[in-house]
Design an enzyme around this catalytic site. Structure first.
Site, PDB file in Angstrom:
ATOM      1  N   LYS A 184       0.835  -1.203   0.000  1.00 29.70           N
ATOM      2  CA  LYS A 184       0.000   0.000   0.000  1.00 29.70           C
ATOM      3  C   LYS A 184       0.878   1.265   0.000  1.00 29.70           C
ATOM      4  CE  LYS A 184      -3.904  -2.309  -0.091  1.00 29.70           C
ATOM      5  NZ  LYS A 184      -3.977  -3.561   0.551  1.00 29.70           N
TER       6      LYS A 184
HETATM    7  C1  LIG Z   1      -5.303  -4.440   0.952  1.00 33.40           C
HETATM    8  C2  LIG Z   1      -6.778  -4.316   0.926  1.00 33.40           C
HETATM    9  C3  LIG Z   1      -7.592  -4.729   1.999  1.00 33.40           C
HETATM   10  C4  LIG Z   1      -7.066  -5.538   3.157  1.00 33.40           C
HETATM   11  O1  LIG Z   1      -6.079  -4.923   3.857  1.00 33.40           O
HETATM   12  P1  LIG Z   1      -5.228  -5.734   4.947  1.00 33.40           P
HETATM   13  O2  LIG Z   1      -4.566  -4.634   5.729  1.00 33.40           O
HETATM   14  O3  LIG Z   1      -4.259  -6.590   4.210  1.00 33.40           O
HETATM   15  O4  LIG Z   1      -6.167  -6.526   5.776  1.00 33.40           O
HETATM   16  C5  LIG Z   1      -8.950  -4.484   1.949  1.00 33.40           C
HETATM   17  N1  LIG Z   1      -9.500  -3.878   0.886  1.00 33.40           N
HETATM   18  C6  LIG Z   1      -8.780  -3.485  -0.181  1.00 33.40           C
HETATM   19  C7  LIG Z   1      -9.456  -2.805  -1.321  1.00 33.40           C
HETATM   20  C8  LIG Z   1      -7.395  -3.710  -0.199  1.00 33.40           C
HETATM   21  O5  LIG Z   1      -6.677  -3.344  -1.269  1.00 33.40           O
END
Ligand SMILES: *Cc1c(COP(=O)(O)O)cnc(C)c1O
Length: 384
Positions: A184
């Site tokens: 991210k």
């Molecule tokens: C990465 C992601 C998540 C989950 O995030 P985590 O921190 O890995 O649990 C949820 N929704 C979207 C759209 C994502 O890209």
């Protein structure tokens, strides 16, 4: 496999290392003052009243669904073109995800009209996803929610540093949720952050994060409390001090890294003008994007697997965002009417390819990716 140009890359430096070493030296590892500072910095950046750090965004989304009282028999409208956690969190509560279509081939966010069409007398909430950090039409979605008395959850996993009008994404609905997973825009390895502007929701979220307990280990350590009550069925969804220290440093780099990402997106757009067969979603999209990923659409009926193989042969990593949730095996019986409701999602899901995008990517890298795409689009040369 070592890529010439990977899909994404983390920006980590000595600042992160020393921030984590400071935590280790202080010998307080579980959620405490470093986390409180991280939350305060995130609240300040977004302008939200409350920010609550959690173990990951999936846990945060689960907490949001519980806090808004979702239960078996309830329906929640959600896009299918997203990561599976966006819908799993609804199912954890026993409620049913109802998938709504995206807007168009150039706007991959949930369509307000499709939301309106999916509303029944069981609908309790709308869970929107800001795809790639491009804002959903929040004014329209909030108006629908208000008209029908629905809650709004924002999956803002892609949207750290993204705005619409003068409001940060994730602070428009009742609860917003960010992810700090390693791919991210800012990362803590695993981690997430919830935003809300409402006192009562914040109070409930705080309880759910830590076993429904009325005092924290830190409060007792500081001599502020001797005992505690348990007032709700809570969880252990806490972050820790190492991750909060990492997140605080990453947050301080976010604005600079996001502007670099936006520059690279502009460059992609101008380079890819040479290839009119390629569609680039979100042209002139309202707001300020966090430019989390760079999606393109191949021409209709192009062989996507062959395209991605040819990119790979040139050392360029690509990906797909997303295989739509309603087609997964675990979702076969969840929303049986979904396929008929999702023509735009189906079209986009068949043609989407995600290109490399990360702050350390160079302008030359973008040109190299563009050249590789031109090459990969050429018809296969027949072998003799
Ligand atoms: C990465 C992601 C998540 C989950 O995030 P985590 O921190 O890995 O649990 C949820 N929704 C979207 C759209 C994502 O890209």
């Amino acid at each position: 496999m070592s890529w010439r140009i990977p899909l994404s890359e983390i920006d980590l430096g000595p600042e992160e290392q020393s921030a984590i070493q400071d935590v280790l030296a202080r010998e307080w590892l579980t959620m405490g003052e470093v986390t409180q500072k991280f939350e305060a910095a995130f609240a300040q950046m977004t302008g939200a009243k409350y920010a609550l750090a959690v173990t990951n965004a999936t846990a945060g989304l689960h907490m949001a669904c519980m806090t808004l009282g979702l239960k078996p028999g309830d329906e929640v409208i959600v896009p299918s073109l997203t990561f599976v956690a966006s819908a799993n969190c609804i199912r954890y509560t026993g409620a049913q995800p109802i998938f709504a279509d995206i807007t168009s081939e150039t706007n991959l966010n949930i369509s307000p009209e499709a939301i309106e069409r999916a509303i029944t007398d069981r609908t309790r909430a709308i869970l929107v996803v800001h795809y790639g950090g491009y804002a959903c039409d929040m004014p329209a979605i909030l108006a629908i929610a208000q008209r029908h008395g629905l809650h709004v959850i924002e999956d803002a996993a892609h949207a750290a540093g993204a705005w619409l009008e003068d409001r940060h994404l994730g602070s428009w609905g009742h609860i917003g949720c960010f992810s700090f997973f390693s791919n991210k825009n800012m990362t803590t390895g695993e981690g997430g952050m919830l935003l809300t502007n409402e006192d009562e929701l914040f109070h409930k979220l705080s309880l759910l994060r830590s076993h429904g307990m009325t005092s924290l280990t830190l409060d007792r350590h500081k001599g502020h409390a001797w005992s505690y009550d348990v007032v709700d069925l809570g969880y252990n969804y806490r972050i820790d001090e190492m991750r909060s220290a990492l997140g605080t440093v990453q947050l301080s780099k976010l604005e600079r890294n996001n502007s670099r990402r936006r520059h690279l997106v502009d460059l992609y757009r101008s380079c890819l003008e040479e290839l009119p067969q390629i569609t680039i979603p979100f042209p002139n999209h309202p707001g300020i994007t966090s430019a989390h990923i760079q999606p393109i659409l191949l021409p209709p009926h192009a062989d996507r697997v062959a395209f991605m193989e040819r990119m790979k042969a040139q050392g360029i990593q690509t990906s797909i965002h997303y295989p739509p949730i309603h087609r997964f095996t675990a979702y076969r019986d969840v929303d049986p009417g979904a396929a008929a409701r999702l023509p735009v999602t189906s079209e986009v899901a068949a043609r989407e390819v995600t290109l490399p995008l990360y702050p350390r990517m160079t302008d030359d890298d973008v040109m190299a990716v563009t050249e590789a795409i031109a090459d990969a689009l050429l018809p296969e040369t027949p072998t003799a």
